[in-house]
Design a protein around this motif. Structure first.
Motif: not given
Length: 408
Positions: A2-5, A9-11, A167-172
């Motif tokens: 059971n993974v928290p929502p 979402r982050a994954l 963080a790096l992927a999101a920034a790019l």
């Protein structure tokens, strides 16, 4: 499991960003390879070491130029499928921006994407270093004492790299979502013009739909409720005239009901005419305003100057707004204009502009901010891109000046 929502979402976001970057590497670095080949062949030509270099250079340049539209289409598809960002095609061709994206910005973005993905792969390898060590033969572990401490350092470094990747992927990805639409899509002025055109079209559709709905309501009231009230009033009148032997109390009730039915018919007629009178469609604005002036409790001087040589009437929506403005203004004059003894309604057309001016000789002092009626008039005029101006100084007169575009 059971993974928290929030974690899920982050994954999902990390997987989306890394997939977007992974697909961008070949698309961006392909043109970098073409540029590298062009520069290399150009150097060969300068040095004069290869007689075939000019021919090969021409072929490479032609292939690179032919790839540009395909790369642009692939980039648009990548943005749309993975990020949900739609990059519309520009109405005017913008080769400089497109070449700048693929030849200058693209290689830089491809290098950064490759670095982020390399960091991801390196982090995964470092974080799982113990699994790699235990997969090698036992003799290797014996011959390398202290490997567990070194593996701990590598594992910590791998976990740190993995922690930095989201963080790096999101920034790019954010940087690409700004650069891609700006260079591959329409320029801001073109996009703004397109949005204004879309809003104007949708607004015109909404106005036409509202006008059609008012016509339907007017037709339903006229053919339905109004006819029933007329029938009721007729039956009550017949009953009052023929049933003379009824008790006086009953006759009084019938007479009152007959008066109420006739008053309801009159109010319904006023309501129907205020929505959209049928004479406006059949005979035009002049006839509709003439009937409006005749029913006004105050004397109304009407002047309609619509040149007969004009190719066509104003649109039904514009004529409906003009009629509504005149109707509401005359109603307001009758109800609220103090000491008013007459009203003037002037309708004229100059080119594509229909102008309606309503004036009264009351004491003035009308303020749109103190009531919703005048605000409603201004909003109704604005719905067809018209202008609404009012002057009502203390002491009078009050003048409402409306200009409506006939081509709305």
């Amino acid at each position: 499991m059971n993974v928290p929502p929030k974690t899920r979402r982050a994954l999902t976001r990390v997987a989306r960003d890394t997939s977007f970057l992974a697909l961008g590497v070949p698309l961006h670095l392909l043109m970098a390879c073409v540029l590298f080949a062009v520069f290399g062949l150009g150097w060969e030509i300068v040095e004069g070491r290869d007689d075939q270099a000019p021919v090969i250079l021409g072929v490479v340049v032609a292939l690179g130029a032919g790839c540009l539209p395909l790369l642009t289409a692939a980039q648009r598809r990548r943005f749309r499928r993975l990020l949900g960002v739609d990059i519309p095609r520009p109405e005017r061709r913008r080769p400089r921006r497109r070449i700048g994206y693929h030849c200058a910005v693209g290689p830089l973005l491809g290098g950064l994407e490759a670095l982020v993905l390399s960091l991801l792969v390196t982090g995964l390898a470092g974080a799982t270093v113990y699994a790699w060590i235990w997969a090698v033969p036992w003799r290797w572990r014996v011959e390398h004492p202290g490997y567990t401490t070194q593996a701990l350092y590598v594992s910590v470094a791998g976990l740190a790299a993995l922690a930095a990747v989201p963080a790096l992927a999101a920034a790019l990805v954010r940087a690409e979502t700004h650069l891609g639409p700006a260079l591959l899509g329409p320029d801001p002025s073109e996009d703004l013009a397109r949005r204004v055109a879309d809003l104007t079209e949708s607004r015109a559709g909404a106005v036409d739909a509202a006008d059609a709905e008012r016509r339907r309501i007017e037709r339903d009231l006229h053919d339905g409720a109004q006819q029933r009230l007329v029938s009721l009033a007729l039956n009550l009148g017949i009953a009052r005239a023929t049933l003379t032997d009824l008790p006086p109390e009953v006759l009084v009730v019938i007479d009152a009901a007959h008066r109420e039915a006739k008053e309801a018919i009159e109010e319904l007629n006023d309501l129907v005419r205020g929505l959209h009178p049928s004479v406006l469609d059949e005979l035009g604005l002049d006839a509709a305003l003439s009937g409006l002036a005749a029913r006004s409790p105050l004397p109304v001087r009407l002047r309609v100057d619509l040149p007969p040589h004009l190719p066509q009437r104003a649109t039904p929506a514009v004529e409906a707004v003009a009629y509504f403005v005149a109707s509401e203004a005359l109603t307001n004059i009758a109800k609220h204009a103090r000491e008013a003894t007459r009203a003037d309604v002037t309708v004229s057309r100059l080119g594509a502009i229909l102008r309606v001016v309503i004036a009264d000789d009351g004491v003035g002092g009308a303020d749109p901010s103190r009531g919703s009626g005048l605000k409603g008039l201004a909003q109704r005029v604005g719905s067809v891109d018209g202008t609404f101006r009012m002057s009502s100084p203390t002491g009078g007169p009050t003048v409402i000046d409306v200009e409506l575009p006939c081509t709305t």
